[in-house]
Design a protein around this motif. Structure first.
Motif, PDB file in Angstrom:
ATOM      1  N   MET A   1       1.809  61.214  50.207  1.00 29.72           N
ATOM      2  CA  MET A   1       1.605  62.051  49.986  1.00 29.72           C
ATOM      3  C   MET A   1       0.809  63.200  49.915  1.00 29.72           C
ATOM      4  N   LEU A   2      -0.238  62.962  50.499  1.00 30.70           N
ATOM      5  CA  LEU A   2      -0.804  63.985  51.010  1.00 30.70           C
ATOM      6  C   LEU A   2      -0.285  65.115  51.781  1.00 30.70           C
ATOM      7  N   LEU A   3       0.578  64.608  52.543  1.00 30.98           N
ATOM      8  CA  LEU A   3       2.074  65.532  53.078  1.00 30.98           C
ATOM      9  C   LEU A   3       2.828  66.313  51.821  1.00 30.98           C
ATOM     10  N   ALA A   4       3.053  65.800  50.887  1.00 33.35           N
ATOM     11  CA  ALA A   4       4.181  65.877  49.854  1.00 33.35           C
ATOM     12  C   ALA A   4       2.634  67.089  49.416  1.00 33.35           C
ATOM     13  N   GLU A   5       1.742  67.114  49.257  1.00 35.52           N
ATOM     14  CA  GLU A   5       0.595  67.616  48.354  1.00 35.52           C
ATOM     15  C   GLU A   5       0.482  69.272  49.063  1.00 35.52           C
ATOM     16  N   LEU A   6       0.193  68.634  50.233  1.00 34.73           N
ATOM     17  CA  LEU A   6       0.194  70.173  51.671  1.00 34.73           C
ATOM     18  C   LEU A   6       1.097  71.320  51.320  1.00 34.73           C
ATOM     19  N   ASP A   7       2.556  70.688  50.981  1.00 35.99           N
ATOM     20  CA  ASP A   7       3.837  71.178  51.163  1.00 35.99           C
ATOM     21  C   ASP A   7       3.754  71.843  49.658  1.00 35.99           C
ATOM     22  N   GLU A   8       3.336  71.497  48.578  1.00 37.75           N
ATOM     23  CA  GLU A   8       3.432  71.845  46.725  1.00 37.75           C
ATOM     24  C   GLU A   8       2.228  73.200  47.348  1.00 37.75           C
ATOM     25  N   THR A   9       0.913  72.497  47.756  1.00 34.56           N
ATOM     26  CA  THR A   9       0.385  74.092  47.769  1.00 34.56           C
ATOM     27  C   THR A   9       0.489  74.830  48.650  1.00 34.56           C
ATOM     28  N   ALA A  10       1.068  75.009  49.587  1.00 35.65           N
ATOM     29  CA  ALA A  10       1.416  76.227  50.439  1.00 35.65           C
ATOM     30  C   ALA A  10       2.949  76.649  49.786  1.00 35.65           C
ATOM     31  N   ALA A  11       3.850  76.422  49.507  1.00 41.12           N
ATOM     32  CA  ALA A  11       4.986  76.826  48.282  1.00 41.12           C
ATOM     33  C   ALA A  11       3.934  77.465  47.150  1.00 41.12           C
ATOM     34  N   VAL A  12       2.920  76.613  45.945  1.00 41.89           N
ATOM     35  CA  VAL A  12       2.244  77.743  45.189  1.00 41.89           C
ATOM     36  C   VAL A  12       1.326  78.941  45.724  1.00 41.89           C
ATOM     37  N   ILE A  13       0.639  78.874  46.810  1.00 40.72           N
ATOM     38  CA  ILE A  13       0.352  79.685  47.564  1.00 40.72           C
ATOM     39  C   ILE A  13       1.268  81.002  47.993  1.00 40.72           C
ATOM     40  N   ALA A  14       2.378  80.528  48.687  1.00 42.16           N
ATOM     41  CA  ALA A  14       3.204  81.395  49.151  1.00 42.16           C
ATOM     42  C   ALA A  14       3.980  81.714  47.408  1.00 42.16           C
TER      43      ALA A  14
ATOM     44  N   ALA B   1      -9.001  49.862  26.491  1.00 42.05           N
ATOM     45  CA  ALA B   1      -8.895  51.914  26.959  1.00 42.05           C
ATOM     46  C   ALA B   1      -8.267  51.655  27.626  1.00 42.05           C
ATOM     47  N   LEU B   2      -7.680  53.198  28.033  1.00 43.94           N
ATOM     48  CA  LEU B   2      -6.318  53.725  28.684  1.00 43.94           C
ATOM     49  C   LEU B   2      -6.737  54.249  29.424  1.00 43.94           C
ATOM     50  N   TRP B   3      -6.121  53.953  30.791  1.00 45.73           N
ATOM     51  CA  TRP B   3      -6.412  55.231  31.672  1.00 45.73           C
ATOM     52  C   TRP B   3      -5.881  55.914  32.273  1.00 45.73           C
ATOM     53  N   THR B   4      -5.823  56.381  32.755  1.00 42.94           N
ATOM     54  CA  THR B   4      -4.986  57.762  33.755  1.00 42.94           C
ATOM     55  C   THR B   4      -4.917  57.371  35.527  1.00 42.94           C
ATOM     56  N   LEU B   5      -4.160  56.954  35.953  1.00 41.92           N
ATOM     57  CA  LEU B   5      -5.162  56.646  37.233  1.00 41.92           C
ATOM     58  C   LEU B   5      -3.627  57.395  38.484  1.00 41.92           C
ATOM     59  N   TYR B   6      -4.150  57.727  38.998  1.00 38.47           N
ATOM     60  CA  TYR B   6      -4.085  58.535  40.504  1.00 38.47           C
ATOM     61  C   TYR B   6      -4.407  58.346  42.016  1.00 38.47           C
ATOM     62  N   PRO B   7      -3.858  58.561  43.021  1.00 36.73           N
ATOM     63  CA  PRO B   7      -4.086  58.698  43.984  1.00 36.73           C
ATOM     64  C   PRO B   7      -5.168  59.135  44.731  1.00 36.73           C
ATOM     65  N   SER B   8      -6.648  58.632  45.118  1.00 36.85           N
ATOM     66  CA  SER B   8      -8.080  59.246  45.432  1.00 36.85           C
ATOM     67  C   SER B   8      -7.396  60.438  46.827  1.00 36.85           C
ATOM     68  N   ARG B   9      -6.287  59.621  47.661  1.00 36.09           N
ATOM     69  CA  ARG B   9      -7.078  60.692  49.065  1.00 36.09           C
ATOM     70  C   ARG B   9      -5.951  61.269  48.784  1.00 36.09           C
ATOM     71  N   ARG B  10      -5.898  62.396  48.049  1.00 38.72           N
ATOM     72  CA  ARG B  10      -5.394  63.453  48.136  1.00 38.72           C
ATOM     73  C   ARG B  10      -5.801  64.731  46.964  1.00 38.72           C
ATOM     74  N   LEU B  11      -5.422  65.831  47.261  1.00 40.36           N
ATOM     75  CA  LEU B  11      -6.077  66.621  45.244  1.00 40.36           C
ATOM     76  C   LEU B  11      -4.807  66.828  44.295  1.00 40.36           C
ATOM     77  N   LEU B  12      -5.347  66.882  43.530  1.00 42.79           N
ATOM     78  CA  LEU B  12      -4.429  66.710  42.416  1.00 42.79           C
ATOM     79  C   LEU B  12      -3.397  67.913  42.699  1.00 42.79           C
ATOM     80  N   SER B  13      -2.381  67.552  41.760  1.00 46.28           N
ATOM     81  CA  SER B  13      -1.152  68.479  42.099  1.00 46.28           C
ATOM     82  C   SER B  13      -1.199  69.294  40.963  1.00 46.28           C
ATOM     83  N   ALA B  14      -0.742  70.759  40.494  1.00 43.05           N
ATOM     84  CA  ALA B  14      -0.599  70.752  39.214  1.00 43.05           C
ATOM     85  C   ALA B  14      -0.173  70.469  38.400  1.00 43.05           C
TER      86      ALA B  14
END
Length: 296
Positions: free
Chosen positions: A70-83, A256-269
């Motif tokens: 997931m971390l690598l996928a987020e890095l790819d997405e971040t690079a694409a966004v910056i580009a 209680a209704l929760w939204t959950l997501y992996p903690s070891r990555r930046l949140l994608s846009a």
């Protein structure tokens, strides 16, 4: 650690084989095999068990894939966004949500989100089980009172509570005389412990219907066949209109209704955009908000 080799390892792990990964990426199979072997040598770990016709992650390989994929996928997405010079949400967004919330609200939420973010490909799967986010490729899950999971972070976006309701024609029981009840699932128990203005009490019941959906339970209770236990958000308009009456609040923890997501990555846009979308739909997270949103 060589990030390119790590990316090749995750590519092979994701596709379940060197051949499939090579075809998907348009790269030589021998190159992928060599890069993964170099990574194994650098880590001094065997990441795959290689059979004549099968390739299976070792325990160490699975752990590495779960923590870095997931971390690598987020890095790819971040690079694409910056580009692209834009933080506009785009790409695939996979969400798992529980049955009842999906039935009453997710269709409208998804349509509004898709209209607001047309470059996001939203996919929603409905199920009550606790999915493995990393293994099954989900970006976000919605769960009711989830168990603690150190690999996930999240937030509560909605609170609800369970109440016992019945048709006004069904008289409230006196003493231990059982009342007819509509219950969810094959084993609905035999009594509700409720709190009411007059104090706590025990309502003994005898199931006359076992149904798999709370929507069906509500409709059967409306028809007057028996009492039942439901989230107040599902019946608050019925209570206001006098179609149902409340016998008391169920003793126990709130919903209680929760939204959950992996903690070891930046949140994608796209994940951040959906979280913001939920906050706009339910700013206070009350049962009345959910009922009004569904009825609106």
């Amino acid at each position: 650690m060589d990030l390119l080799a790590l990316a090749d390892f995750n590519l092979v792990a994701r596709h379940g084989g060197f051949g499939r990964a090579a075809r998907a990426a348009g790269r030589p199979k021998a190159t992928l095999s060599r890069r993964v072997a170099e990574l194994e040598a650098a880590l001094d770990l065997r990441l795959f068990e290689r059979g004549p016709r099968t390739l299976k992650l070792t325990e160490e390989g699975r752990a590495l894939h779960e923590r870095t994929g997931m971390l690598l996928a987020e890095l790819d997405e971040t690079a694409a966004v910056i580009a692209s010079g834009s933080a506009k949400p785009r790409g695939r967004l996979r969400i798992s949500a529980p049955l009842l919330f999906s039935q009453v609200a997710m269709g409208k939420l998804a349509a509004e989100f898709a209209a607001r973010h047309p470059e996001v490909r939203l996919e929603v799967t409905t199920e009550d089980r606790a999915v493995d986010m990393v293994e099954e490729g989900y970006d976000l899950v919605i769960r009711v009172n989830p168990e603690t999971n150190e690999s996930l972070v999240g937030r509560i976006f909605m609170r609800d509570r369970l109440i016992v309701v019945a048709s006004p024609a069904l008289g409230r029981p006196v003493g231990e005389r059982p009342v007819p009840a509509v219950v969810r699932g094959p084993d609905g128990g035999d009594a509700w412990h409720v709190g009411a203005p007059g104090g706590r009490s025990r309502i003994v019941f005898e199931p006359v219907l076992h149904l798999s959906s709370l929507i069906m339970v509500r409709d059967a209770i409306r028809a007057g066949i028996g009492a039942g236990c439901l989230p107040i958000s599902l019946v608050c308009h019925d209570l206001t209109a006098g179609r149902l009456v409340q016998w008391g609040d169920i003793d126990g923890p709130a919903i209680a209704l929760w939204t959950l997501y992996p903690s070891r990555r930046l949140l994608s846009a796209r994940v951040s955009a959906f979280l913001d979308h939920l906050k706009q739909a339910f700013p206070n997270g009350t049962p009345d908000e959910l009922a009004s949103y569904v009825a609106g």
